[in-house]
Enzyme design. Structure first.
Site, short mmCIF file in Angstrom:
data_model
loop_
_atom_site.label_atom_id
_atom_site.label_comp_id
_atom_site.label_asym_id
_atom_site.label_seq_id
_atom_site.Cartn_x
_atom_site.Cartn_y
_atom_site.Cartn_z
CE LYS A 40 -8.10 22.55 -1.34
NZ LYS A 40 -9.84 22.61 -1.21
CE1 TYR A 263 5.57 -7.63 -10.96
CE2 TYR A 263 5.51 -5.31 -11.18
CZ TYR A 263 5.97 -6.44 -10.69
OH TYR A 263 6.41 -6.42 -9.45
#
Length: 366
Positions: A40, A263
């Site tokens: 999965k 940033y």
């Protein structure tokens, strides 16, 4: 999201390592026990189709999360059993039956809805889910399970299996584990018509509680070479981490004392130093909280300075390396190593999440 083949950031997946990891677990568990490979979430970021094909000679079937993941394997030519671990609502039954996909049914409400929608289950293979203490999906008593099995058979289904899932199989304290195990055993003993397959063992149960295995196991994280407990419990045998993550330096420069990086100007240089830029960021699953962690360049740990951006991060270098110099984010570089679990520990999360967050923008190379 499109895979970015025209930049140097790639994940390398060692399929042979996955095959050997599965073989190691199979030697550890009782003979005759069926093996389901859990693929999965794109095989925990490793590539569901490629992993499933590699394991085809070794396993009895596959476990996925939903119908779309199951259909992807069928369309790729995988012809062994595929079990959907999540709940599939009755309106999707026809597609599951048409593609010979085994479904999980976890409540009597599901039967009521199927009857309301006039759905037949002829040709449908089912595994019944028991909630022994995980608290997500599943039935809680033998009475409910008996009623569900009878109802499914009336609708034409083949009730092949019954299973549960342990919440703490990867922890040293096995109190909750034993409570769940006894609950499940008692419930199974109360069944009037026990399904052919009974399974409760995920990766952790398969390696640390092999004496509690029924007649099938579901192998997930161990297949990919990772310890289900992170680093809390010792593995009974070695595993090979199957995925490595690497990139290259695309920009190198000297900055001076007082210069800032990234940033929010969260990093200020205290002295002149070399800074390298690496083309990977949080859009790739390399999350913003990795500032302060290190990557490997030329066998040296190099700190990530400044905030991780969407597409790039910056690292402190010991010298002016040439453009194109390899940067290792997961894996080995000149006898030094960074594991997925190292990253998980830094992020205060689990190794599963680190792998599953690696986005499709990173090409997988096999």
């Amino acid at each position: 999201m499109i895979s970015s083949f025209h930049r140097p950031t790639v994940a390398r997946v060692n399929l042979q390592a996955i095959k050997e990891n599965v073989a190691s677990v199979q030697k550890h568990i009782p003979l005759g026990v069926k093996t389901y490979a859990v693929v999965k979430a794109d095989a925990y970021g490793h590539g569901a189709v490629q992993v499933s094909k590699a394991l085809l000679p070794q396993v009895d079937g596959y476990c996925v999360s939903n119908l779309d993941e199951a259909l992807q394997l069928r369309q790729a030519g995988i012809d062994k059993e595929i079990l959907i671990l999540g709940v599939l609502l009755p309106n999707e039954l026809e597609l599951a039956v048409a593609n010979a996909i085994t479904v999980t049914i976890a409540s009597l409400d599901w039967i009521a809805l199927a009857r309301l929608e006039k759905k037949e289950c002829q040709g449908l293979k089912v595994h019944v889910k028991v909630d022994s203490g995980m608290g997500r999906i599943g039935l809680r008593s033998s009475k409910e399970v008996n009623l569900l099995i009878d109802s499914l058979k009336e609708l034409g289904a083949d009730v092949e299996g019954i299973f549960t899932h342990f919440a703490t199989a990867d922890e040293a304290d096995d109190t909750k584990f034993n409570q769940q195990l006894q609950f499940f055993k008692k419930l199974i003993a109360g069944l009037e018509d026990k399904p052919r397959l009974v399974h409760a063992s995920n990766s952790a149960t398969s390696i640390w509680h092999s004496d509690t295995i029924f007649n099938a196991v579901r192998l997930g994280i161990v297949s990919y070479g990772l310890n289900p407990s992170g680093s809390d419990l010792s593995l009974p045998f070695p595993l090979q981490e199957a995925l490595s993550l690497e990139s290259s330096l695309v920009h190198v420069k000297m900055i001076s004392a007082g210069d800032t990086v990234g940033y929010g100007v969260t990093y200020t240089a205290k002295k002149s130093e070399y800074v390298g830029t690496v083309p990977i960021g949080y859009a790739d699953g390399w999350t913003r909280n990795m500032q302060g962690f290190s990557v490997l360049v030329d066998g040296q740990f190099c700190e990530i300075i400044g905030r991780v951006s969407m597409d790039q991060l910056t690292i402190r270098l010991s010298k002016a390396y040439p453009l194109g110099t390899k940067v290792t984010l997961i894996g080995s570089n000149q006898q030094k190593n960074i594991s997925t679990t190292d990253i998980a520990n830094y992020r205060n999360t689990i190794n599963y999440e680190v792998l599953c967050l690696l986005s499709d923008r990173i090409p997988r190379i096999y």
